[in-house]
Design an enzyme around this catalytic site. Structure first.
Site, PDB file in Angstrom:
ATOM      1  CG  ASP A  57      -1.930   1.155   1.161  1.00 17.30           C
ATOM      2  OD1 ASP A  57      -2.607   1.286   0.122  1.00 17.30           O
ATOM      3  OD2 ASP A  57      -2.034   1.920   2.137  1.00 17.30           O
ATOM      4  CD  GLU A  87      -1.938   6.087   2.883  1.00 14.63           C
ATOM      5  OE1 GLU A  87      -2.592   6.969   2.284  1.00 14.63           O
ATOM      6  OE2 GLU A  87      -2.437   5.018   3.264  1.00 14.63           O
ATOM      7  CD  GLU A 116      -8.106  19.233  -0.316  1.00 15.81           C
ATOM      8  OE1 GLU A 116      -6.852  19.175  -0.409  1.00 15.81           O
ATOM      9  OE2 GLU A 116      -8.772  20.255  -0.595  1.00 15.81           O
ATOM     10  CG  HIS A 121      -6.551   5.654   4.614  1.00 14.29           C
ATOM     11  ND1 HIS A 121      -6.833   5.031   3.426  1.00 14.29           N
ATOM     12  CD2 HIS A 121      -7.742   5.978   5.162  1.00 14.29           C
ATOM     13  CE1 HIS A 121      -8.156   4.991   3.256  1.00 14.29           C
ATOM     14  NE2 HIS A 121      -8.712   5.572   4.294  1.00 14.29           N
ATOM     15  CG  ASP A 163      -4.486   1.106   5.223  1.00 13.93           C
ATOM     16  OD1 ASP A 163      -4.883   0.999   6.397  1.00 13.93           O
ATOM     17  OD2 ASP A 163      -4.754   2.089   4.506  1.00 13.93           O
TER      18      ASP A 163
END
Length: 237
Positions: free
Chosen positions: A7, A9, A52, A152, A157
Site C-alpha cells: 500500500d 500514501e 485533503e 490510513h 493497511d
C-alpha cells in the site's frame, strides 16, 4: 509464490500532476502466512502534501521534512518486491504512482516488468457485486478487526489487506476450536488472524431494594407452592 501485500500514501491523487508517494508499506506472505518480513519507509516529496490528503492519512509536511527521497530507496524497494506477486487494493492507483516515481527518478523498470499484480478491489467487486468493497467495508463483511485504523497508513493497511485477501481467496475452512483441521500447521486455508472485538458486557448488580423485592417474591412462590423444591434442596430434604 512469494506474495507482497503493498500500500502507498501520497501527496494527492494524480501522479501526472506531480504528486508523490510519501509512504510505502509492504508485508511479505509465503504459503498464506505472514513471514514478519516487511519494507516500510516514509519519503520526502518534491511538493507539499495537500490538505485533503493529510485529512486521510495524517502525514504532515513537517513530519516528512527529514525523510529520504524516493531516489535513494528505489533500488532497495525494487529488490524487495522483485519476482513477487503484489497484492494491492485498487492496484491501478498504487502502480500508477510507483511507475511514475520510478521513471521520474531514472529507473528503467516498471512494476509490471518485475512482478505479477493482483487487485483485491477487482476480486471483491467480482465476488460481491453491487456492494461496497472498500477496505473498511470488507473488514466489516469478514469480521476483521480494524478498530485501530483511525487514519490510513501504508503498513497497517497492508497488514489488514493480508487478512482480507485470505478471506477473498478461500478463508477459513475449519473452526480451529482446539481441533485438528486434518491439514497440519501449514494449512493453506488458515487465515493469519480473524479478530472480532466486542464491547465488554456491563455488569449490573441488583440494588438493596431490588433484592428485598426478589426475596419477597420468592417467599410468595414458596408459600403458594407449599414448599418450593429449591427450599427442600437448601434444607437437604
Amino acid at each position: 509464490m512469494r506474495q507482497i501485500i503493498l500500500d502507498t500514501e501520497t501527496t494527492g491523487i494524480d501522479p501526472e500532476a506531480g504528486h508523490n508517494i510519501i509512504e510505502i508499506g509492504c508485508v511479505e506472505m509465503v504459503r498464506r502466512k505472514l513471514t514478519g518480513n516487511t519494507w516500510h519507509h516514509y519519503l520526502k516529496p518534491d511538493r507539499t502534501v495537500e490538505t485533503e490528503a493529510i485529512e486521510v492519512h495524517g502525514i504532515t509536511n513537517e513530519f516528512l521534512e527529514d525523510k529520504p527521497k524516493f531516489a535513494s530507496l528505489g533500488a532497495d524497494f525494487l529488490n524487495f518486491v522483485r519476482g513477487a506477486e503484489l497484492i494491492i487494493h485498487n492496484a491501478a492507483f498504487d502502480i500508477g504512482f510507483l511507475n511514475t516515481e520510478l521513471a521520474r527518478n531514472g529507473f528503467s523498470e516498471r512494476m509490471e516488468d518485475i512482478c505479477t499484480i493482483t487487485d483485491t478491489l477487482a476480486m471483491a467487486r467480482k465476488k460481491h457485486p453491487g456492494q461496497r468493497n472498500s477496505l473498511d467495508a470488507l473488514c466489516r463483511r469478514y469480521g476483521i478487526d480494524n478498530s485501530h485504523r483511525e487514519l490510513h497508513g501504508a503498513l497497517l493497511d497492508s497488514e489488514i489487506l493480508a487478512d482480507v485477501y485470505l478471506f477473498l481467496t478461500g478463508g477459513q475452512t475449519a473452526l480451529q476450536l482446539g481441533q485438528s483441521s486434518g491439514q497440519g500447521d501449514d494449512s493453506d486455508d488458515e487465515p493469519i488472524r480473524r479478530v472480532v472485538t466486542h464491547s465488554p458486557l456491563a455488569v449490573v448488580r441488583a440494588s438493596a431494594d431490588e433484592l428485598r423485592q426478589h426475596d419477597a417474591f420468592i417467599q410468595l412462590l414458596d408459600k403458594k407452592s407449599d414448599g418450593a423444591v429449591w427450599r427442600q434442596l437448601d434444607l437437604g430434604e
